[in-house]
Design a protein around this motif. Structure first.
Motif, PDB file in Angstrom:
ATOM      1  N   ALA A  84     -13.085 -12.007  20.109  1.00 14.16           N
ATOM      2  CA  ALA A  84     -14.034 -12.835  19.271  1.00 14.16           C
ATOM      3  C   ALA A  84     -15.057 -11.895  18.617  1.00 14.16           C
ATOM      4  O   ALA A  84     -15.406 -12.231  17.442  1.00 14.16           O
ATOM      5  N   PHE A  85     -15.350 -11.030  19.380  1.00 16.38           N
ATOM      6  CA  PHE A  85     -16.566  -9.794  18.840  1.00 16.38           C
ATOM      7  C   PHE A  85     -15.889  -9.114  17.774  1.00 16.38           C
ATOM      8  O   PHE A  85     -16.653  -9.029  16.768  1.00 16.38           O
ATOM      9  N   ILE A  86     -14.727  -8.654  17.941  1.00 16.67           N
ATOM     10  CA  ILE A  86     -14.170  -7.878  16.809  1.00 16.67           C
ATOM     11  C   ILE A  86     -13.850  -8.785  15.698  1.00 16.67           C
ATOM     12  O   ILE A  86     -14.277  -8.326  14.700  1.00 16.67           O
ATOM     13  N   ILE A  87     -13.449 -10.114  15.936  1.00 18.62           N
ATOM     14  CA  ILE A  87     -13.298 -10.925  14.512  1.00 18.62           C
ATOM     15  C   ILE A  87     -14.543 -11.475  13.915  1.00 18.62           C
ATOM     16  O   ILE A  87     -14.556 -11.111  12.873  1.00 18.62           O
ATOM     17  N   GLY A  88     -15.785 -11.513  14.593  1.00 18.69           N
ATOM     18  CA  GLY A  88     -16.887 -11.776  14.369  1.00 18.69           C
ATOM     19  C   GLY A  88     -17.408 -10.631  13.477  1.00 18.69           C
ATOM     20  O   GLY A  88     -18.162 -10.860  12.609  1.00 18.69           O
ATOM     21  N   SER A  89     -17.417  -9.449  14.097  1.00 21.02           N
ATOM     22  CA  SER A  89     -17.841  -8.121  13.498  1.00 21.02           C
ATOM     23  C   SER A  89     -17.161  -8.125  12.361  1.00 21.02           C
ATOM     24  O   SER A  89     -17.991  -7.639  11.082  1.00 21.02           O
ATOM     25  N   VAL A  90     -15.785  -8.201  12.038  1.00 25.34           N
ATOM     26  CA  VAL A  90     -15.168  -8.017  10.794  1.00 25.34           C
ATOM     27  C   VAL A  90     -15.722  -9.070   9.582  1.00 25.34           C
ATOM     28  O   VAL A  90     -15.912  -8.855   8.639  1.00 25.34           O
TER      29      VAL A  90
ATOM     30  N   GLY B  15     -12.060 -12.442  29.457  1.00 26.90           N
ATOM     31  CA  GLY B  15     -12.433 -11.105  28.931  1.00 26.90           C
ATOM     32  C   GLY B  15     -11.814 -10.403  27.699  1.00 26.90           C
ATOM     33  O   GLY B  15     -12.500  -9.962  26.697  1.00 26.90           O
ATOM     34  N   ALA B  16     -10.519 -10.683  27.590  1.00 26.09           N
ATOM     35  CA  ALA B  16      -9.787 -10.427  26.345  1.00 26.09           C
ATOM     36  C   ALA B  16     -10.198 -11.132  25.301  1.00 26.09           C
ATOM     37  O   ALA B  16     -10.309 -10.773  24.064  1.00 26.09           O
ATOM     38  N   LEU B  17     -10.157 -12.483  25.671  1.00 26.94           N
ATOM     39  CA  LEU B  17     -10.863 -13.490  24.461  1.00 26.94           C
ATOM     40  C   LEU B  17     -12.238 -13.066  23.971  1.00 26.94           C
ATOM     41  O   LEU B  17     -12.356 -13.163  22.588  1.00 26.94           O
TER      42      LEU B  17
ATOM     43  N   SER C 297     -26.620 -16.719  16.314  1.00 22.24           N
ATOM     44  CA  SER C 297     -25.801 -16.713  15.248  1.00 22.24           C
ATOM     45  C   SER C 297     -26.369 -16.673  13.846  1.00 22.24           C
ATOM     46  O   SER C 297     -26.237 -16.036  12.931  1.00 22.24           O
ATOM     47  N   ILE C 298     -27.391 -17.752  14.077  1.00 20.40           N
ATOM     48  CA  ILE C 298     -28.355 -18.069  12.534  1.00 20.40           C
ATOM     49  C   ILE C 298     -29.275 -16.627  12.362  1.00 20.40           C
ATOM     50  O   ILE C 298     -29.410 -15.995  11.327  1.00 20.40           O
ATOM     51  N   ALA C 299     -29.488 -16.026  13.752  1.00 16.41           N
ATOM     52  CA  ALA C 299     -30.413 -14.861  13.334  1.00 16.41           C
ATOM     53  C   ALA C 299     -29.721 -13.768  12.936  1.00 16.41           C
ATOM     54  O   ALA C 299     -29.925 -12.961  12.028  1.00 16.41           O
TER      55      ALA C 299
END
Length: 154
Positions: free
Chosen positions: A32-38, A26-28, A123-125
C-alpha cells in the motif's frame, strides 16, 4: 513458588494463523505504501504539468498584472492558489468516495468498520503538500516573468 514461576516464565503465542496474519498485514502495508507513493508521484507530475501549461497560456495576463504593479509575491500566491484548490477539491471528493467504497466492501464481508480520522486527515495533508510543492516551480516561473517579455509573447 507461583510468584517465582511468574517472574521466570514468559508465555508467547506462536499460532501459525496469527503469525501468517501478521506477515500478510506487513506485506500489505508495504504494498500500500509503494502504490500510494507511485500515485502521489504521478499526481505531482500531473499538477506540475497542468500548472506549467496554465502559466504559459496566461503569460500575457501575467505581463499585464506585472506592468500594472502586481508584485512577484502576489503572483506567486495567486498561482499557488490553483494547485491548493485543486488538491482540496480532489480530497473533498475523493476521501468520502473512497471511504464509502471501503465501507461497502467491509460491510458485505461482515467486517466491522471504524471511521479512521487520523489517516484521512494525513492523506488530505499529504495531498495538499504534494500539490503545493509541485505547483511551486510553475508559480515561481510566473512570478519572475519579465513584464516586457510577457507582453511580447503570443
Amino acid at each position: 513458588a507461583l510468584e517465582r514461576i511468574r517472574k521466570e516464565c514468559t508465555v508467547t503465542r506462536s499460532d501459525p494463523e496469527t503469525t501468517g496474519y501478521s506477515k500478510a498485514m506487513g506485506a500489505l502495508s508495504i504494498a500500500a505504501f509503494i502504490i500510494g507513493s507511485v500515485t502521489m508521484l504521478a499526481a505531482s507530475i500531473n499538477v506540475m504539468n497542468s500548472m506549467l501549461v496554465s502559466v504559459k497560456e496566461q503569460k500575457r495576463e501575467i505581463g499585464v498584472m506585472k506592468a500594472t504593479g502586481a508584485s512577484n509575491r502576489y503572483i506567486l500566491r495567486l498561482y499557488l492558489l490553483q494547485p491548493l484548490l485543486l488538491s482540496l477539491a480532489g480530497s473533498l471528493l475523493g476521501v468520502p468516495i473512497g471511504t464509502a467504497g471501503i465501507y461497502l466492501i467491509l460491510v458485505t464481508r461482515g467486517i466491522e468498520f471504524h471511521f479512521p480520522l487520523s489517516p484521512i486527515i494525513s492523506s488530505i495533508a499529504a495531498s495538499v503538500t504534494t500539490a503545493l510543492i509541485s505547483g511551486y516551480l510553475p508559480a515561481k516561473r510566473a512570478a519572475t516573468t519579465e513584464p516586457v517579455e510577457a507582453l511580447r509573447s503570443k
